[in-house]
Design an enzyme around this catalytic site. Structure first.
Site, short mmCIF file in Angstrom:
data_model
loop_
_atom_site.label_atom_id
_atom_site.label_comp_id
_atom_site.label_asym_id
_atom_site.label_seq_id
_atom_site.Cartn_x
_atom_site.Cartn_y
_atom_site.Cartn_z
N ASN A 137 54.63 0.59 2.22
CA ASN A 137 53.08 0.37 1.77
C ASN A 137 52.79 -0.21 0.63
O ASN A 137 52.90 0.22 -0.59
CB ASN A 137 52.17 1.59 1.95
CG ASN A 137 52.20 2.52 2.99
OD1 ASN A 137 52.78 2.11 4.13
ND2 ASN A 137 51.59 3.58 3.11
N TRP A 163 47.05 -3.27 7.43
CA TRP A 163 46.32 -2.20 7.12
C TRP A 163 44.49 -2.94 7.00
O TRP A 163 44.43 -3.31 5.79
CB TRP A 163 46.53 -1.33 5.85
CG TRP A 163 45.73 -0.11 5.72
CD1 TRP A 163 44.46 0.06 4.93
CD2 TRP A 163 46.05 1.30 6.43
NE1 TRP A 163 44.10 1.50 5.31
CE2 TRP A 163 45.10 2.02 6.35
CE3 TRP A 163 46.89 1.33 7.41
CZ2 TRP A 163 44.88 3.49 6.78
CZ3 TRP A 163 46.86 2.60 8.19
CH2 TRP A 163 45.82 3.54 7.39
N TYR A 216 45.44 -3.81 -5.17
CA TYR A 216 45.43 -2.60 -5.81
C TYR A 216 46.32 -2.97 -7.24
O TYR A 216 46.21 -2.22 -8.16
CB TYR A 216 45.63 -1.49 -5.40
CG TYR A 216 44.79 -1.01 -4.30
CD1 TYR A 216 43.60 -0.56 -4.58
CD2 TYR A 216 45.47 -0.69 -3.02
CE1 TYR A 216 42.84 -0.08 -3.64
CE2 TYR A 216 44.58 0.05 -2.00
CZ TYR A 216 43.35 0.26 -2.12
OH TYR A 216 42.54 0.51 -1.41
N ASN A 267 53.55 10.00 5.08
CA ASN A 267 53.14 8.87 4.82
C ASN A 267 52.64 8.99 3.45
O ASN A 267 51.75 9.83 3.00
CB ASN A 267 51.75 8.44 5.74
CG ASN A 267 50.79 7.11 5.20
OD1 ASN A 267 51.47 6.06 5.16
ND2 ASN A 267 49.93 7.27 4.46
N GLU A 268 52.97 8.03 2.45
CA GLU A 268 52.86 7.95 0.98
C GLU A 268 52.60 9.42 0.47
O GLU A 268 51.93 10.02 -0.50
CB GLU A 268 51.26 7.59 0.86
CG GLU A 268 51.47 5.89 1.15
CD GLU A 268 49.98 5.38 0.71
OE1 GLU A 268 49.10 6.02 0.49
OE2 GLU A 268 50.11 4.01 0.71
N LYS A 300 39.16 -2.78 4.85
CA LYS A 300 40.25 -3.72 4.95
C LYS A 300 40.57 -4.14 6.40
O LYS A 300 41.42 -4.87 6.53
CB LYS A 300 41.49 -2.89 4.36
CG LYS A 300 41.38 -2.42 3.05
CD LYS A 300 43.09 -2.14 2.58
CE LYS A 300 42.89 -1.74 1.05
NZ LYS A 300 42.05 -0.45 0.92
#
Length: 755
Positions: free
Chosen positions: A437, A517, A443, A382-383, A538
């Site tokens: 994502n 998310w 953001y 992930n990321e 969130k």
């Protein structure tokens, strides 16, 4: 026969002990399991949490087996993040990784008579060889899923193979309406006298198939006629039981509840379940609860699953690690398609041993959860590009993907890309399907950027099965206003954002999955946003599970087939102005609104209904009806709305952005940026800039303006973000920042000599 003995009661606990105890300490804290020492400080907003060593000690009597040669195992479903286990002063096992089951054979160190001393040293300290290294959530410490003893005869189903049950079931439908059950089990210490008997029962407990194999050759295929398929609306489960038999005596028994289903993904048709295109629309979930941390009971896990089921979701991404067997069981029973993943997240450790830990955690994830029909996807990272890319990182991903396919060729592999992952990055085309994502509208960028980005990627790479693995924004239920905007943290903006996203997703069934998310607010001790420190806010539901935010109900309107209607803004209870807007979510075609008992309007729309009404002075009763569904609230008309409705930082940030350019002096924002040798610039990594306090102060202010987050060494999510550059951070903010912001930041940095 096997006996399970629960050891969750009567432990002694210490955070100050430095050596292995030789007796049960009378003066230690008394605790029951599940337990974590970060139940409060893991998300209380103090900016840090206790990452160290904790000792758990209790006594137990050696279980007695009627047959000679029996074995005793200790089973720990999870220990955060590392653990060493001792029995009567002897080390019996060590485990690295905070989310999976591990066991130890303790037979030879147990006393024949009297009490045994069991001690577990847990640690959630950072180790360079253990994942996760750095992430946007709290790494809770402790024995947070309990402890058990397992007593078995000398001959028994395997207990020491990656924490698995010793039984593997692969069930799939056949073209003629049957189901093929490929069964295999592993037996320890068997001779020619032992057989394995397999029994398959339907959901009513009726036996529908049977088979027998020698204990040294247990694999067999058994067919069930007229099979009922498992799907999201009808999650039908069979029970497969394996009995280890010696003549007329059963020595050991294990079982699994399984489902018969087929699935695939297509770039244009999305996810296909049992031959039917079934767009996966759902949420991500972390495993912590307010002031419990991750020390959840089975009831806690099932409650979470039922809240998600009420939403109408059909998929859950279980982020970012292996979750409790209780939750996987709930997903099997309630009909969720699950994405299960390992904690290879954000940053790849340079320690070579870390990759071996990744491999171990992946083997544990797959083997321990192979039989769950809800799981259709294994996630390998992930990321991960937040920490940068290298040839080794790409090779590690290829190895993890190949290992997944070797361990389990029946399921698909996936990956969650960070938003700035280049479209031509070598991390593409490794896994079977991919997801991004994206936080356009929070953001960086605008919420309206999401649809065009997805369409453009799909057009450019039509061979990739694309999903949206994370998207969302903060919603804090005390912030309100008539003009919601990005980064105001209001419940209203969060609802508007998800209104838009629900529509974007509904219009693109070719997306194989989407995951909000997050389902619930969760602990992240490093965070300090929106006036609620220590948490990521969130969630569609608050961390205590007591309040479903308005954003929860827009998805219920889209995904839940049961008739519903919801009035938004119930917590926006005091409003100023001549008129106010009333938003209603419903899956019914027509909605009627009443103000103080009088019909104020009737609207026909799709999911979102917007009324503008005048309020009387004082209290006003607002009611809504849609078919057989009704909802109501009371709001007060006031001269001035409460100050608590607006986060002070919102106004400060807007003013800060407006004044930012003055700091750069006279600057031609259209001129090419310069990068003089020996000077700092926006292409330098954050950890390089941190060596100079003057440069770091400038960048910290810029990051605060761009993302509303703190960015300093040792503060916030520094460990996760230190490999990024100011250039990439400003790029993430996108259209949220005024034109020329990157140029003005660079102009300030190039005035400073590198240290």
């Amino acid at each position: 026969m096997r006996t399970m003995i629960n050891l969750n009661k009567g432990w002694r606990f210490s955070r100050t002990c430095t050596a292995l105890p030789d007796r049960l300490p009378a003066d230690w804290e008394r605790v029951d399991l599940p337990h974590t020492w970060n139940a409060v400080d893991g998300h209380d907003g103090n900016g840090s949490y206790d990452r160290g060593l904790g000792w758990y000690v209790r006594t137990f009597e050696t279980p007695r087996q009627p047959l000679s040669g029996g074995r005793v195992f200790v089973e720990i479903p999870a220990a955060g993040q590392q653990a060493v286990v001792y029995v009567n002063g002897c080390e019996v096992c060590a485990h690295e990784g905070g989310y999976s089951t591990f066991r130890a054979d303790i037979t030879d160190v147990c006393k024949k008579e009297g009490e045994n001393l069991l001690a577990v040293a847990c640690s959630n300290e950072n180790k360079t060889n253990v994942y996760p290294q750095s992430a946007d959530f709290t790494f809770y410490g402790g024995l947070y899923r309990g402890v058990s003893l397992i007593s078995v005869p000398k001959t028994h189903f395997e207990l020491m193979y990656w924490g698995s049950s010793g039984l593997k079931v692969t069930a799939k439908p056949t073209p003629c309406g049957e189901a093929e059950f490929a069964l295999e089990s592993w037996v320890v210490n068997a001779d020619e006298n032992f057989t394995v008997q397999y029994c398959i029962c339907d959901a009513d407990g009726k036996e529908v198939a049977y088979g027998v194999r020698p204990a040294d050759s247990t694999a067999v295929k058994i067919y069930v006629p007229d099979a009922v398929l498992w799907d999201c609306d009808h999650p039908y489960l069979y029970t497969v039981t394996a009995i280890l038999q010696r003549r007329n005596e059963a020595y050991d028994m294990v079982s699994a509840r399984v489902g018969v289903r087929s699935f695939s993904c297509d770039p244009d048709k999305g996810f296909i379940l049992n031959g039917v295109p079934t767009p996966l629309r759902g949420v991500s979930r972390h495993q912590d609860v307010l002031y419990k941390g991750n020390a959840l009971t089975r009831e806690d896990h099932y409650r979470d699953a039922k809240i998600i089921k009420e939403l109408g979701a059909n998929t859950i991404r279980l982020a970012h690690y292996q979750h409790s067997q209780d939750f996987y069981d709930a997903c099997d029973e309630l009909g969720f398609v699950v994405w299960a993943e390992i904690p290879f997240i954000s940053v790849m450790s340079p320690d070579p041993a870390a990759h071996e830990n990744c491999i171990t955690q992946l083997k544990e994830l797959v083997w321990q959860n192979y039989n769950h029909p809800s799981i259709c996807f294994w996630g390998i990272s992930n990321e991960i590009l937040i920490g940068g890319i290298s040839e080794q990182l790409v090779e590690n991903h290829k190895e993890l993907n190949a290992l997944c396919k070797e361990l389990d060729p029946t399921r698909l592999t996936t990956i969650a890309h960070v938003t700035m992952t280049p479209e031509d990055s070598p991390v593409h085309h490794i896994t079977d399907v991919e997801s991004y994502n994206h936080y356009f509208g929070w953001y960086g960028g605008k919420m309206e950027d999401n649809g065009p980005w997805l369409d453009a990627f799909h057009k450019k790479y039509p061979e990739i099965c694309l999903g949206l693995s994370e998207y969302g924004c903060e919603g804090i239920i005390t912030y309100h206003g008539p003009n919601p905007a990005c980064k105001d943290y209001s419940e209203e903006y969060q609802a508007l954002y998800h209104e838009h996203m629900a529509k974007v997703l509904n219009e693109r069934p070719w997306l194989w999955s989407s995951h909000v998310w997050n389902m619930f607010d969760f602990g992240c001790a490093a965070r300090n946003e929106g006036g609620v420190a220590g948490r990521n806010n969130k969630g569609l539901v608050t961390m205590d599970r007591l309040t479903k935010k308005d954003s929860y109900y827009i998805y219920k309107a889209y995904w839940n087939k049961e008739p519903m209607v919801h009035l938004c803004g119930k917590r926006y209870a005091q409003r100023a102005g001549e008129t106010t807007q009333i938003r209603v979510y419903s899956n019914q075609p027509t909605v009627s609104l009443y103000v103080n008992g009088k019909l104020a309007g009737v609207l026909t729309a799709d999911k979102v209904f917007v009324f503008t009404v005048a309020l009387e002075n004082g209290f006003n009763s607002i009611g809504v009806s849609a078919g057989c569904c009704k909802d109501s609230m009371t709001i007060e008309k006031v001269e001035k709305e409460p100050e608590i409705y607006v986060l002070p930082e919102v106004n400060e940030r807007a003013e800060g952005v407006a004044n930012w350019f003055k700091l750069a002096g006279n600057l031609d924002l259209k001129a090419p940026m310069a990068f003089p040798e020996g000077k700092y610039n926006i292409k330098c990594k954050m950890e390089e800039i941190a060596a100079c306090p003057e440069a770091m102060d400038i960048v910290s202010k810029a990051v605060r303006l761009a993302t509303n987050m703190e960015m300093r060494p040792g503060v916030g999510m520094w460990d996760m973000m230190k490999s990024m550059t100011p250039e990439s951070m400003v790029a993430m903010a996108g259209s949220m920042m005024p034109e020329g912001f990157a140029q003005s930041l660079n102009a300030q940095l190039i005035k400073i000599d590198k240290v």
